[in-house]
Enzyme design. Sequence first.
Site, PDB file in Angstrom:
ATOM      1  N   HIS A  18       0.804  -1.255   0.094  1.00 47.12           N
ATOM      2  CA  HIS A  18       0.156  -0.055  -0.037  1.00 47.12           C
ATOM      3  C   HIS A  18       0.835   1.294  -0.185  1.00 47.12           C
ATOM      4  O   HIS A  18       2.007   1.346   0.620  1.00 47.12           O
ATOM      5  CB  HIS A  18      -0.861   0.060   1.267  1.00 47.12           C
ATOM      6  CG  HIS A  18      -2.042   0.757   1.126  1.00 47.12           C
ATOM      7  ND1 HIS A  18      -1.947   2.256   1.163  1.00 47.12           N
ATOM      8  CD2 HIS A  18      -3.419   0.683   0.700  1.00 47.12           C
ATOM      9  CE1 HIS A  18      -3.115   2.719   0.939  1.00 47.12           C
ATOM     10  NE2 HIS A  18      -4.093   1.963   0.820  1.00 47.12           N
ATOM     11  N   ASP A  46      -8.003  -5.239  -0.224  1.00 41.74           N
ATOM     12  CA  ASP A  46      -8.531  -6.328  -1.332  1.00 41.74           C
ATOM     13  C   ASP A  46      -7.962  -7.602  -0.852  1.00 41.74           C
ATOM     14  O   ASP A  46      -8.254  -8.641  -1.593  1.00 41.74           O
ATOM     15  CB  ASP A  46      -7.864  -5.780  -2.587  1.00 41.74           C
ATOM     16  CG  ASP A  46      -8.361  -4.251  -2.798  1.00 41.74           C
ATOM     17  OD1 ASP A  46      -7.506  -3.352  -3.266  1.00 41.74           O
ATOM     18  OD2 ASP A  46      -9.700  -4.218  -2.727  1.00 41.74           O
TER      19      ASP A  46
HETATM   20  C1  SDX Z   1      -6.162  -0.021  -3.120  1.00 40.40           C
HETATM   21  O1  SDX Z   1      -4.489   4.480  -1.841  1.00 40.40           O
HETATM   22  C2  SDX Z   1      -5.399   3.754  -1.364  1.00 40.40           C
HETATM   23  O2  SDX Z   1      -5.905   4.226  -0.191  1.00 40.40           O
HETATM   24  C3  SDX Z   1      -6.055   2.642  -2.181  1.00 40.40           C
HETATM   25  C4  SDX Z   1      -6.859   1.766  -1.267  1.00 40.40           C
HETATM   26  C5  SDX Z   1      -8.449   2.610  -1.195  1.00 40.40           C
HETATM   27  O3  SDX Z   1      -8.917   1.986  -0.048  1.00 40.40           O
HETATM   28  O4  SDX Z   1      -8.546   3.563  -1.852  1.00 40.40           O
HETATM   29  O5  SDX Z   1      -6.340   1.522  -0.117  1.00 40.40           O
HETATM   30  C6  SDX Z   1      -7.307   0.589  -2.103  1.00 40.40           C
HETATM   31  O6  SDX Z   1      -5.825   0.385  -4.001  1.00 40.40           O
HETATM   32  C7  SDX Z   1      -5.369  -0.995  -2.185  1.00 40.40           C
HETATM   33  C8  SDX Z   1      -4.145  -1.446  -3.204  1.00 40.40           C
HETATM   34  C9  SDX Z   1      -4.581  -2.537  -3.934  1.00 40.40           C
HETATM   35  N1  SDX Z   1      -3.594  -2.790  -4.920  1.00 40.40           N
HETATM   36  C10 SDX Z   1      -3.008  -3.857  -4.907  1.00 40.40           C
HETATM   37  O7  SDX Z   1      -3.066  -4.887  -4.132  1.00 40.40           O
HETATM   38  C11 SDX Z   1      -2.041  -4.356  -5.985  1.00 40.40           C
HETATM   39  C12 SDX Z   1      -0.690  -5.072  -5.378  1.00 40.40           C
HETATM   40  N2  SDX Z   1       0.082  -3.709  -4.715  1.00 40.40           N
HETATM   41  C13 SDX Z   1       0.899  -2.976  -5.688  1.00 40.40           C
HETATM   42  O8  SDX Z   1       1.000  -3.009  -6.830  1.00 40.40           O
HETATM   43  C14 SDX Z   1       1.481  -1.860  -4.891  1.00 40.40           C
HETATM   44  O9  SDX Z   1       1.740  -2.432  -3.286  1.00 40.40           O
HETATM   45  C15 SDX Z   1       0.698  -0.457  -4.473  1.00 40.40           C
HETATM   46  C16 SDX Z   1       0.170  -0.219  -6.067  1.00 40.40           C
HETATM   47  C17 SDX Z   1      -0.637  -0.921  -3.740  1.00 40.40           C
HETATM   48  C18 SDX Z   1       1.471   0.408  -4.009  1.00 40.40           C
HETATM   49  O10 SDX Z   1       2.676   0.798  -4.802  1.00 40.40           O
HETATM   50  P1  SDX Z   1       3.803   1.598  -4.504  1.00 40.40           P
HETATM   51  O11 SDX Z   1       3.363   2.293  -3.191  1.00 40.40           O
HETATM   52  O12 SDX Z   1       3.680   2.564  -5.500  1.00 40.40           O
HETATM   53  O13 SDX Z   1       4.833   0.736  -4.379  1.00 40.40           O
HETATM   54  P2  SDX Z   1       5.917   0.210  -5.364  1.00 40.40           P
HETATM   55  O14 SDX Z   1       5.146  -0.275  -6.556  1.00 40.40           O
HETATM   56  O15 SDX Z   1       7.126   1.523  -5.723  1.00 40.40           O
HETATM   57  O16 SDX Z   1       6.546  -0.885  -4.671  1.00 40.40           O
HETATM   58  C19 SDX Z   1       7.808  -0.751  -3.860  1.00 40.40           C
HETATM   59  C20 SDX Z   1       8.439  -1.889  -3.804  1.00 40.40           C
HETATM   60  C21 SDX Z   1       9.032  -2.492  -5.068  1.00 40.40           C
HETATM   61  O17 SDX Z   1      10.087  -3.325  -4.845  1.00 40.40           O
HETATM   62  P3  SDX Z   1      11.612  -2.544  -5.472  1.00 40.40           P
HETATM   63  O18 SDX Z   1      11.507  -1.827  -6.642  1.00 40.40           O
HETATM   64  O19 SDX Z   1      11.832  -1.627  -4.028  1.00 40.40           O
HETATM   65  O20 SDX Z   1      12.480  -3.665  -5.166  1.00 40.40           O
HETATM   66  O21 SDX Z   1       7.625  -3.030  -3.272  1.00 40.40           O
HETATM   67  C22 SDX Z   1       7.393  -3.896  -4.132  1.00 40.40           C
HETATM   68  C23 SDX Z   1       7.638  -3.373  -5.555  1.00 40.40           C
HETATM   69  O22 SDX Z   1       8.181  -4.423  -6.501  1.00 40.40           O
HETATM   70  N3  SDX Z   1       6.083  -4.449  -4.228  1.00 40.40           N
HETATM   71  C24 SDX Z   1       5.641  -5.556  -4.339  1.00 40.40           C
HETATM   72  C25 SDX Z   1       4.052  -5.410  -4.023  1.00 40.40           C
HETATM   73  N4  SDX Z   1       3.882  -4.023  -3.687  1.00 40.40           N
HETATM   74  C26 SDX Z   1       4.874  -3.524  -3.963  1.00 40.40           C
HETATM   75  N5  SDX Z   1       6.338  -6.744  -4.506  1.00 40.40           N
HETATM   76  C27 SDX Z   1       5.267  -7.723  -4.837  1.00 40.40           C
HETATM   77  N6  SDX Z   1       3.912  -7.776  -4.583  1.00 40.40           N
HETATM   78  C28 SDX Z   1       3.294  -6.587  -4.241  1.00 40.40           C
HETATM   79  N7  SDX Z   1       2.066  -6.666  -4.001  1.00 40.40           N
END
Ligand code: SDX
Length: 428
Positions: free
Chosen positions: A307, A364
């Site tokens: 998140h 989720d």
């Molecule tokens: C919602 O914003 C809100 O409030 C949203 C929400 C709401 O109520 O409105 O809470 C609802 O959208 C919840 C989130 C739902 N999405 C997911 O579950 C999709 C999976 N999660 C990710 O794609 C990610 O965690 C995000 C999009 C939610 C957040 O992404 P960020 O903050 O931009 O983080 P990032 O993509 O830059 O990741 C940071 C690191 C990376 O690794 P490195 O580059 O540092 O090596 O963490 C890793 C990412 O690869 N990472 C994950 C991951 N999420 C982040 N690795 C594996 N699985 C994951 N789910």
Amino acid sequence: MPDTANLEIGDDKYSLEIITGTEQEKAIDVSRLRKQSNHVTFDDGYGNTGSCESAITFIDGDKGILRYRGYDIVELAEKSTFLESAYLLLYGVLPSRSDLEAFKQLVGGYCDLPEEVVQVVHAQPKNAHPMAVLSSGLQALGGVYPQFCTNDRKKDLEAFDQSAALIISSVRSIAAALYRHVNGQALPKAHSDRSYCGNFLSMMFAQGDGGEEVPESVQNALDLIFLLHADHEQNCSTSTCRMIASGGANPFASLAGGVSALWGPLHGGANMAVIMMLNEIHESGDDGSRFVESAKQGKSRLMGFGHRVYRNYDPRAKILKSACDQALAALGVSSPILEIARKLEEVALEDSYFIERKLYPNVDFYSGIILQALGFPTDMFTVLFAIGRTPGWLSHWKEIAETGKKIHRPRQIYQGETLRSYLSLENR
Ligand code: SDX
């Protein structure tokens, strides 16, 4: 703590005001930075940028705290209902008994969908995604009530009690209408004397004239899901609603945009992606360990994990995780993918990759398991998220309209071609 920040650019020094929120959050006010220094800030994805001051929802991502108008989500989940929390978000106070009853009546009075909207739903291609249909349905709804969407803020605010109740009621009717249409069934008449969720579940699944009442335990499971999704401050879709509202557009246009923003798999579409991920793991015979390894190698994403704000367990995920057991027991169903979800969580929370990146289950991760047990098709999960989020989006539209904030218009850093002369065809 200082109330100004000092910025030095070369030999120039600038003093910037520090804003402190009621929960002691701090922000450096750069509203005049460009005028003072001819510099703008740059913050890809707005992770460090406060777009507004808001009084609706507070999140402490480090402590895993979520509050609607100051009330903690754990207490609301235990003691409140979706419509009561919707009223709280919209008006800033918990309703009196009579106000709540009046609000329920107002919402109940709009539960039959106007025929023009039903026709718009039916006109969509059969394989149109439910989120596309919901967004179109919202715009069509505004067309049926032009007096509620004049794009004159004063008039649209005066009509807000009615338009908010209409939209909160109609998003569930549009959802039921699209589901019935895809299944070749007529939308049954709503029963305005039923609860918000009882009515919705009957419109969705009841056979015949929709006479039978849905068991209360089933209604309560869905009501909890809607309550937990009701608002979440400046997330992608809510910020979209605010962006649209800042231009003076009406609530129907603002929410149609919010629905489109929520659709993406990184945002509201994640609840669908979680179920597809869990089903894929279940069918592969993996207990989740192999999938976690592939996520760590960047080959896949552990959907429902991570998140932008929560660097701790999403409090909504905690509530939903325990609600899963109750909901499945009440429904008398078991769910093989629930065991996989639990194993995934257990493996991930002990793995340094997830620990270092502070990746925890989000809202989720467990919600889809309950929705699947309630009988909803996977492709409607994000529509259900949107139904829950509707009161939040409306509250933010109202906050923008009331505070009369100027149009949102971010700057950029241009990285394209510098000036060049036109080349005639012969010389290309
Ligand atoms: C919602 O914003 C809100 O409030 C949203 C929400 C709401 O109520 O409105 O809470 C609802 O959208 C919840 C989130 C739902 N999405 C997911 O579950 C999709 C999976 N999660 C990710 O794609 C990610 O965690 C995000 C999009 C939610 C957040 O992404 P960020 O903050 O931009 O983080 P990032 O993509 O830059 O990741 C940071 C690191 C990376 O690794 P490195 O580059 O540092 O090596 O963490 C890793 C990412 O690869 N990472 C994950 C991951 N999420 C982040 N690795 C594996 N699985 C994951 N789910």
